[in-house]
Design a protein around this motif. Structure first.
Motif, PDB file in Angstrom:
ATOM      1  N   TRP A   7      -6.597 -17.910 125.194  1.00  0.00           N
ATOM      2  CA  TRP A   7      -7.151 -16.570 125.322  1.00  0.00           C
ATOM      3  C   TRP A   7      -6.956 -15.757 124.058  1.00  0.00           C
ATOM      4  N   HIS A   8      -5.781 -15.844 123.434  1.00  0.00           N
ATOM      5  CA  HIS A   8      -5.498 -15.019 122.258  1.00  0.00           C
ATOM      6  C   HIS A   8      -6.407 -15.391 121.091  1.00  0.00           C
ATOM      7  N   GLY A   9      -6.553 -16.691 120.831  1.00  0.00           N
ATOM      8  CA  GLY A   9      -7.409 -17.131 119.726  1.00  0.00           C
ATOM      9  C   GLY A   9      -8.855 -16.767 119.948  1.00  0.00           C
ATOM     10  N   TRP A  10      -9.312 -16.951 121.182  1.00  0.00           N
ATOM     11  CA  TRP A  10     -10.697 -16.591 121.508  1.00  0.00           C
ATOM     12  C   TRP A  10     -10.904 -15.090 121.373  1.00  0.00           C
ATOM     13  N   HIS A  11      -9.942 -14.312 121.864  1.00  0.00           N
ATOM     14  CA  HIS A  11     -10.052 -12.855 121.807  1.00  0.00           C
ATOM     15  C   HIS A  11     -10.111 -12.371 120.361  1.00  0.00           C
ATOM     16  N   GLN A  12      -9.367 -12.999 119.473  1.00  0.00           N
ATOM     17  CA  GLN A  12      -9.399 -12.621 118.057  1.00  0.00           C
ATOM     18  C   GLN A  12     -10.788 -12.836 117.463  1.00  0.00           C
ATOM     19  N   THR A  13     -11.421 -13.939 117.819  1.00  0.00           N
ATOM     20  CA  THR A  13     -12.776 -14.203 117.322  1.00  0.00           C
ATOM     21  C   THR A  13     -13.754 -13.170 117.858  1.00  0.00           C
ATOM     22  N   GLU A  14     -13.626 -12.836 119.132  1.00  0.00           N
ATOM     23  CA  GLU A  14     -14.518 -11.838 119.710  1.00  0.00           C
ATOM     24  C   GLU A  14     -14.312 -10.472 119.063  1.00  0.00           C
ATOM     25  N   GLN A  15     -13.087 -10.153 118.715  1.00  0.00           N
ATOM     26  CA  GLN A  15     -12.829  -8.895 118.022  1.00  0.00           C
ATOM     27  C   GLN A  15     -13.465  -8.892 116.642  1.00  0.00           C
ATOM     28  N   LYS A  16     -13.435 -10.037 115.991  1.00  0.00           N
ATOM     29  CA  LYS A  16     -14.015 -10.142 114.650  1.00  0.00           C
ATOM     30  C   LYS A  16     -15.504  -9.840 114.667  1.00  0.00           C
ATOM     31  N   TYR A  17     -16.202 -10.310 115.673  1.00  0.00           N
ATOM     32  CA  TYR A  17     -17.646 -10.152 115.722  1.00  0.00           C
ATOM     33  C   TYR A  17     -18.072  -8.998 116.641  1.00  0.00           C
ATOM     34  N   ALA A  18     -17.874  -9.146 117.935  1.00  0.00           N
ATOM     35  CA  ALA A  18     -18.365  -8.146 118.897  1.00  0.00           C
ATOM     36  C   ALA A  18     -17.699  -6.794 118.697  1.00  0.00           C
ATOM     37  N   TYR A  19     -16.388  -6.787 118.556  1.00  0.00           N
ATOM     38  CA  TYR A  19     -15.678  -5.516 118.420  1.00  0.00           C
ATOM     39  C   TYR A  19     -16.097  -4.798 117.142  1.00  0.00           C
ATOM     40  N   GLY A  20     -16.276  -5.550 116.086  1.00  0.00           N
ATOM     41  CA  GLY A  20     -16.713  -4.936 114.835  1.00  0.00           C
ATOM     42  C   GLY A  20     -18.083  -4.295 114.956  1.00  0.00           C
ATOM     43  N   THR A  21     -19.003  -4.977 115.626  1.00  0.00           N
ATOM     44  CA  THR A  21     -20.348  -4.434 115.815  1.00  0.00           C
ATOM     45  C   THR A  21     -20.319  -3.184 116.686  1.00  0.00           C
ATOM     46  N   ILE A  22     -19.555  -3.258 117.773  1.00  0.00           N
ATOM     47  CA  ILE A  22     -19.445  -2.102 118.677  1.00  0.00           C
ATOM     48  C   ILE A  22     -18.855  -0.902 117.941  1.00  0.00           C
ATOM     49  N   THR A  23     -17.822  -1.133 117.150  1.00  0.00           N
ATOM     50  CA  THR A  23     -17.176  -0.045 116.406  1.00  0.00           C
ATOM     51  C   THR A  23     -18.137   0.587 115.406  1.00  0.00           C
ATOM     52  N   LEU A  24     -18.907  -0.249 114.727  1.00  0.00           N
ATOM     53  CA  LEU A  24     -19.880   0.252 113.757  1.00  0.00           C
ATOM     54  C   LEU A  24     -20.906   1.156 114.431  1.00  0.00           C
ATOM     55  N   ILE A  25     -21.491   0.684 115.514  1.00  0.00           N
ATOM     56  CA  ILE A  25     -22.538   1.445 116.203  1.00  0.00           C
ATOM     57  C   ILE A  25     -21.984   2.754 116.760  1.00  0.00           C
TER      58      ILE A  25
END
Length: 207
Positions: A121-139
């Protein structure tokens, strides 16, 4: 001047890309646990040693697959956002692009269902933060800057939005195919109502 790659370098890159494509198909159909490196190698008529030349383990190969899928998804969502006539319309377009992406059987299984199994879960969550979280934060950051949302801490807003949007993605990935169209519409309605409630202007009408 452009760098000219040798034939060996070109062959190596082509082999790596072919391995990722074959692994993507395997992970999407058989799942992570049931996929062996020898299966991936056989799919492109390569040796197991060729796989290890590029990837140290099955987990490393999966991580490469996930990076490619998430990179492509991020680009599609970003393109939808940038192509819209304004920030609000862009956010709606980005949401639609994300929900559509989650209906893709390859993306939904590899990213949402196999990702936590393969990477923890931790490794997967880090990847999701790298992509999805970054996009959400930008928008959301640009919407706050334009006054489309009432003033609030961006980090807290992004955390909540990331969790809510992720819940929709996971729900679509786990749903039966016959339920996905209905769920997509329901998730879209809920998410838009949530973000509309945060509007910083008087025009609080979901579209």
């Amino acid at each position: 001047m452009p760098v000219v790659k040798s034939r060996r370098e070109q062959y190596s890159e082509a082999t790596r890309a072919a391995l990722i494509a074959a692994a993507t198909r395997r992970f999407a159909t058989d799942g992570y646990a049931a996929t062996g490196l020898e299966d991936v190698a056989a799919d492109i008529q390569a040796t197991r040693g060729a796989v290890y030349h590029h990837f140290s383990s099955k987990k490393a190969l999966f991580e490469a697959v996930l990076e490619v899928l998430e990179g492509q998804s991020t680009e599609r969502i970003g393109s939808a956002y940038r192509a819209a006539p304004d920030r609000w319309a862009g956010a709606m377009a980005a949401l639609d692009a994300f929900l559509d992406q989650c209906l893709d059987p390859v993306y939904s299984r590899v990213v949402w269902r196999e990702g936590p199994i393969a990477m923890g879960w931790h490794g997967w969550h880090q990847t999701e933060q790298k992509y999805a979280y970054g996009t959400i934060t930008l928008i959301l950051g640009e919407m706050l800057a334009d006054g489309l949302l009432a003033p609030m801490p961006l980090r807290s807003l992004a955390d909540v939005a990331f969790s809510a949007i992720g819940a929709a993605g996971h729900g679509l990935a786990e749903a039966a195919p016959t339920d996905q169209t209905r769920l997509r519409a329901e998730y879209r309605d809920v998410l838009i109502r949530m973000i509309t409630g945060l509007r910083g202007d008087a025009e609080q009408t979901a579209t």
